[in-house]
Design an enzyme around this catalytic site. Sequence first.
Site, short mmCIF file in Angstrom:
data_model
loop_
_atom_site.label_atom_id
_atom_site.label_comp_id
_atom_site.label_asym_id
_atom_site.label_seq_id
_atom_site.Cartn_x
_atom_site.Cartn_y
_atom_site.Cartn_z
CD GLU A 175 -2.82 1.17 2.46
OE1 GLU A 175 -3.87 1.84 2.38
OE2 GLU A 175 -2.52 0.49 3.46
CE LYS B 90 -7.79 1.66 3.18
NZ LYS B 90 -6.61 2.29 3.82
CB CYS C 110 -5.10 -1.20 4.31
SG CYS C 110 -4.24 -0.99 5.90
#
Length: 286
Positions: free
Chosen positions: A51, A122, A163
């Site tokens: 990331e 995301k 994440c």
Amino acid sequence: MSKMSKSSNIMRLVLLQLKGSKDKAANVQNATSKIEAAVKEYRPRLITLPECFNAPYGTKYFREYSESIPDGYTSQHLSSLAKKHQIYIVGGTIPELGENDAIYNTCTVWSPTGELVAKHRKMHLFDVDVKGGIRFKESETLSAGNDFTIIDIDGHRIGIGICYDIRFEEMARLYRNAGCEMIIYPAAFNMTTGPLHWELLQRARANDNQLFVVTTSPARDPSAEYVAFGHSMVVDPWSKVQQTARTGEETVVADIDFSLVEQVRQQIPVFAQRRLDLYATEWKTK
């Protein structure tokens, strides 16, 4: 060592745990050199990056380092590398300058022809305030993505998350429902949540959905404003840790045996035993 053939259930995967800096060009060059070295030594079919591998992880940096996809600086380098070496690259994440001047935390996926085959923004923004630990609000700068992302590599379906997405079990369940055998999460857990939840969440998602879970973290840099936990990891469908990195820069190599997915699902057939007359996890369309 040969790459996986289309008829094989074995896929060689490389995770590159990279140390970042405030120099975008240097970060991209570091990723390039590590990809070149991994290809030469291991001949993988798929390489994954961390990331925010091309920029510092921080709300004040996202706009400054953002670029368009697929014609931006970082995208063009990843496209060229994928084509040159005829591999798939899950390009970690970069800050993306999107439509209407919005900024997204975005994962790109490149095919062996250099084509952008997927782009995952995301979905769940990292907005937390842990007393005595960490406060971070991605929503101060970033917009959330609204689309699930599934790629196909040699007949194997792979879901993409980023994440904080890993904390949302419904998302992983929907990937499982859609036939995914692996979920890849470029991720940068920190020194508060990493020791508590990093391995736990990966093993939980793998166990719940009987698939491989792959995470690629930045290397730990104690001098950085945001200190990543490290420990990039591959967890198998039995929820066993197959491979794990330590904290520094590291190349992790894993031969993924996709036949293990079907073995586990046959031996513990929870998917067929769900009480769909009582509950369901739904994939809603916009």
